[in-house]
Write an enzyme that holds these catalytic residues in place. Structure first.
Site, PDB file in Angstrom:
ATOM      1  CG  ASN A 152       9.093  60.440  17.185  1.00 13.78           C
ATOM      2  OD1 ASN A 152       9.886  61.351  17.387  1.00 13.78           O
ATOM      3  ND2 ASN A 152       9.476  59.205  16.958  1.00 13.78           N
ATOM      4  CD  GLU A 250      20.885  58.800  15.596  1.00  8.51           C
ATOM      5  OE1 GLU A 250      20.237  57.869  15.093  1.00  8.51           O
ATOM      6  OE2 GLU A 250      22.059  58.688  15.945  1.00  8.51           O
ATOM      7  CB  CYS A 284      12.777  56.536  14.229  1.00  5.44           C
ATOM      8  SG  CYS A 284      13.494  56.356  15.862  1.00  5.44           S
ATOM      9  CD  GLU A 463      21.786  61.108  18.851  1.00  5.05           C
ATOM     10  OE1 GLU A 463      20.765  60.571  19.318  1.00  5.05           O
ATOM     11  OE2 GLU A 463      21.819  62.278  18.433  1.00  5.05           O
TER      12      GLU A 463
HETATM   13  P1  NAD Z   1      11.280  66.996  10.872  1.00  2.00           P
HETATM   14  O1  NAD Z   1      12.533  66.724  10.141  1.00  2.00           O
HETATM   15  O2  NAD Z   1      10.159  67.635  10.161  1.00  2.00           O
HETATM   16  O3  NAD Z   1      11.568  67.961  12.124  1.00  2.00           O
HETATM   17  C1  NAD Z   1      12.482  67.635  13.139  1.00  2.00           C
HETATM   18  C2  NAD Z   1      12.949  68.922  13.798  1.00  2.00           C
HETATM   19  O4  NAD Z   1      13.691  69.681  12.851  1.00  2.00           O
HETATM   20  C3  NAD Z   1      11.833  69.833  14.275  1.00  2.00           C
HETATM   21  O5  NAD Z   1      12.213  70.460  15.472  1.00  2.00           O
HETATM   22  C4  NAD Z   1      11.730  70.841  13.149  1.00  2.00           C
HETATM   23  O6  NAD Z   1      11.191  72.072  13.543  1.00  2.00           O
HETATM   24  C5  NAD Z   1      13.183  70.993  12.769  1.00  2.00           C
HETATM   25  N1  NAD Z   1      13.408  71.471  11.403  1.00  2.00           N
HETATM   26  C6  NAD Z   1      12.606  71.357  10.314  1.00  2.00           C
HETATM   27  N2  NAD Z   1      13.178  71.931   9.234  1.00  2.00           N
HETATM   28  C7  NAD Z   1      14.374  72.410   9.655  1.00  2.00           C
HETATM   29  C8  NAD Z   1      15.432  73.097   9.005  1.00  2.00           C
HETATM   30  N3  NAD Z   1      15.379  73.412   7.710  1.00  2.00           N
HETATM   31  N4  NAD Z   1      16.510  73.423   9.728  1.00  2.00           N
HETATM   32  C9  NAD Z   1      16.598  73.107  11.028  1.00  2.00           C
HETATM   33  N5  NAD Z   1      15.624  72.477  11.704  1.00  2.00           N
HETATM   34  C10 NAD Z   1      14.527  72.128  11.017  1.00  2.00           C
HETATM   35  O7  NAD Z   1      10.869  65.632  11.528  1.00  2.00           O
HETATM   36  P2  NAD Z   1       9.551  65.320  12.358  1.00  2.00           P
HETATM   37  O8  NAD Z   1       8.409  65.252  11.405  1.00  2.00           O
HETATM   38  O9  NAD Z   1       9.481  66.228  13.540  1.00  2.00           O
HETATM   39  O10 NAD Z   1       9.880  63.853  12.927  1.00  2.00           O
HETATM   40  C11 NAD Z   1       9.597  62.687  12.251  1.00  2.00           C
HETATM   41  C12 NAD Z   1      10.844  62.131  11.602  1.00  2.00           C
HETATM   42  O11 NAD Z   1      11.855  61.933  12.579  1.00  2.00           O
HETATM   43  C13 NAD Z   1      10.639  60.775  10.976  1.00  2.00           C
HETATM   44  O12 NAD Z   1      11.264  60.732   9.723  1.00  2.00           O
HETATM   45  C14 NAD Z   1      11.339  59.817  11.934  1.00  2.00           C
HETATM   46  O13 NAD Z   1      11.791  58.626  11.366  1.00  2.00           O
HETATM   47  C15 NAD Z   1      12.448  60.660  12.425  1.00  2.00           C
HETATM   48  N6  NAD Z   1      12.941  60.165  13.712  1.00  2.00           N
HETATM   49  C16 NAD Z   1      14.161  59.549  13.746  1.00  2.00           C
HETATM   50  C17 NAD Z   1      14.655  59.048  14.942  1.00  2.00           C
HETATM   51  C18 NAD Z   1      15.993  58.373  15.014  1.00  2.00           C
HETATM   52  O14 NAD Z   1      16.495  58.170  16.122  1.00  2.00           O
HETATM   53  N7  NAD Z   1      16.614  58.016  13.913  1.00  2.00           N
HETATM   54  C19 NAD Z   1      13.888  59.177  16.105  1.00  2.00           C
HETATM   55  C20 NAD Z   1      12.645  59.797  16.024  1.00  2.00           C
HETATM   56  C21 NAD Z   1      12.186  60.298  14.823  1.00  2.00           C
END
Ligand code: NAD
Length: 482
Positions: A152, A250, A284, A463
């Site tokens: 995002n 996060e 998020c 963080e």
């Molecule tokens: P996601 O969990 O699908 O993927 C995030 C990252 O993790 C990607 O690079 C993905 O390839 C990797 N990944 C996926 N499966 C994995 C595994 N089994 N092992 C290691 N890495 C793996 O999330 P997304 O769809 O890319 O992002 C959206 C989510 O992120 C939403 O839930 C949002 O709330 C959250 N988010 C949180 C914050 C925060 O600061 N808390 C900020 C931005 C987004």
């Protein structure tokens, strides 16, 4: 025309994946494949690990000033390339180019700059025991660490992790989202140009289940800083915890916005609409549950709707566009099914609720009209589960106690926003909100020194500022008898 192949960054060089395999990179505004992404696997990881381990002794032994100088060089180059980076980010994610230019890219430069300066100010503690002994704490880098980031805010969140990791003397293997790899690839080129020593930062592209999981499981990875979904965070914790790796998670959010009757009307309205639909609701920190005190509910609803309806999705590369495309076809369908669920749960759609066709080159793009629901109970699935799209619900409340119950009712606890002119109430409510970040009469104002992160299922750890530098270092107490 041959398509650009997004290469890995390993040992200071751009490297094709060992397997020769690539995955498609789709432009969300058009639905078309426009580049290819390295589909990395364990062989690429071994190469990156060897490079990072080799680089670590020299990198960690550099003075903080010298590491800072290199990071500042990267920050300057990000800033100088704001325009191409913003364009790349907009094409890759579907976000409006104006947003990428104003928020994503400046913040990426700011992250590098902030932690470059922060490490030169980082101090550790001493504990005197009078005439008996003195203790001092060393904070030493961990070794090779993993930084895994979502789609995002691609360059913004990638740099938010790698900057403190590098500044504190670690070597990094980073894994950007496979949906939005382009600016990480461009960052690799910038690092080469800035003279970052070989192997200090390595960027591996590919899918979560393949390269992401291998990275998390690798025994030589000492810490994992992850931003992404709650379910993925749980999976990472399951693998990393038995190996006793440091973890910073996060995760997701379902953030409440609390609007009291004595709020500043114009500021509340403008910011609450922005908080709901910023980046197509794919942040998020977005405030998707909007609780409005009963006496102003009708008027707030009508003004809020007028503003939401005026948000027309358009070509992200058009300067005037304020609402872009959702990141992928899969995510589009996830958001559309969440809208369907809202209706099944008895919600009334007041605005939007459907896909939009943007004529011309974006006719096949993944656009959804900003959607507003009412008549949904605070504890229904629509108000409990993260949608991560342009969908907001309006809910009236009668009292402070009631809105706190509503606000704290989800499994998440990332951010919350309160709108009121009553200072005492603001402090009182802030203390009781279950959220790691609380904004009063504002939203998304970020001081990079402050702790950032979530409670409950929104994450583990914080963080930002000194918290990040502490995470990426190991504390060692040295006790000397006097
Ligand atoms: P996601 O969990 O699908 O993927 C995030 C990252 O993790 C990607 O690079 C993905 O390839 C990797 N990944 C996926 N499966 C994995 C595994 N089994 N092992 C290691 N890495 C793996 O999330 P997304 O769809 O890319 O992002 C959206 C989510 O992120 C939403 O839930 C949002 O709330 C959250 N988010 C949180 C914050 C925060 O600061 N808390 C900020 C931005 C987004």
């Amino acid at each position: 025309m041959t398509m650009e192949r997004i290469a890995n960054y390993i040992d200071g060089r751009l490297e094709a994946p060992r397997s020769g395999c690539y995955i498609d990179n789709i432009e969300p505004a058009t639905g078309q494949v426009y580049s290819l992404i390295a589909d990395s696997d364990a062989a690429d990881l071994e190469q990156a690990m060897t490079a990072a381990n080799r680089a670590f002794p020299e990198w960690s032994a550099l003075s903080a000033e010298e590491r800072a100088r290199l990071l500042l060089g990267i920050a300057d180059r990000i800033e100088a390339e704001t325009e191409p980076l913003a364009r790349a980010e907009s094409i890759d994610t579907g976000k409006p180019i104006s947003l990428a230019r104003q928020v994503d890219i400046p913040r990426a430069a700011a992250n590098m700059r902030f932690f470059a300066h922060a490490i030169t100010q980082f101090a550790s503690e001493a504990h005197s025991m009078g005439p008996l002994a003195i203790n001092y704490t060393l904070r030493q880098p961990l070794g090779v660490v993993a930084c895994i980031s979502p789609w995002n805010l691609p360059l913004y969140l990638l740099t938010w992790k790698i900057a403190p990791a590098l500044a504190s003397g670690n070597c990094v293997i980073a894994k950007p989202s496979e949906l939005t790899p382009m600016t990480a690839y461009l960052l690799a080129r910038i690092c080469i140009d800035a003279g970052l020593p070989r192997g200090v930062l390595n960027i591996l592209h590919g899918t979560g289940p393949r390269i992401g999981r291998a990275l998390v499981a690798h025994p030589k990875i000492k810490a994992i800083a992850f931003t992404g979904g709650t379910r993925t965070g749980a999976e990472i914790a399951r693998i990393a915890a038995p190996q006793f790796k440091k973890l910073s998670l996060e995760l997701g959010g379902k953030n409440p916005t609390l609007v009291f009757a004595d709020c500043d009307w114009d500021a509340t309205l403008a910011t609450t609409v922005r908080a709901a639909f910023f980046n197509q609701g794919q942040a998020c920190l977005c405030g998707s549950r909007i609780f409005v005190e009963r006496p102003i509910y009708e008027r707030f609803r009508s003004d809020f709707l007028a503003r939401a309806e005026a948000l027309e999705p358009g070509d992200p590369l058009d300067e005037k566009t304020q609402q872009g495309a959702l990141v992928s076809e899969l995510h589009l369908h996830k958001v559309l099914s969440a809208i369907e669920l809202g209706q099944q749960e008895g919600g009334t759609i007041l605005a939007g609720g459907h896909r939009v066709t943007v004529p011309g080159r974006c006719a096949e793009g993944y656009f959804v009209k900003p959607t507003v629901f009412e008549d949904l109970a605070f504890d229904c699935r629509t108000n409990q589960e993260e949608i991560f799209g342009p969908v907001a619900t309006l809910i009236p409340f009668e009292s402070e106690a009631q809105v706190l119950e509503y606000a704290n009712s989800t499994e998440y606890g990332l951010a919350a926003t309160v709108w009121s002119r009553d200072v005492q109430r603001c402090h009182r409510v802030a203390q009781q909100l279950e959220a790691g970040v609380v904004w009063i009469n504002t939203w998304m104002v970020r001081d990079l020194r402050t702790p950032f992160g979530g409670m409950k299922h929104s994450g583990v750890g914080r963080e930002g500022g000194v918290e990040a530098l502490r995470f990426f270092t190991e504390a060692k107490n040295v006790c000397i008898k006097l």
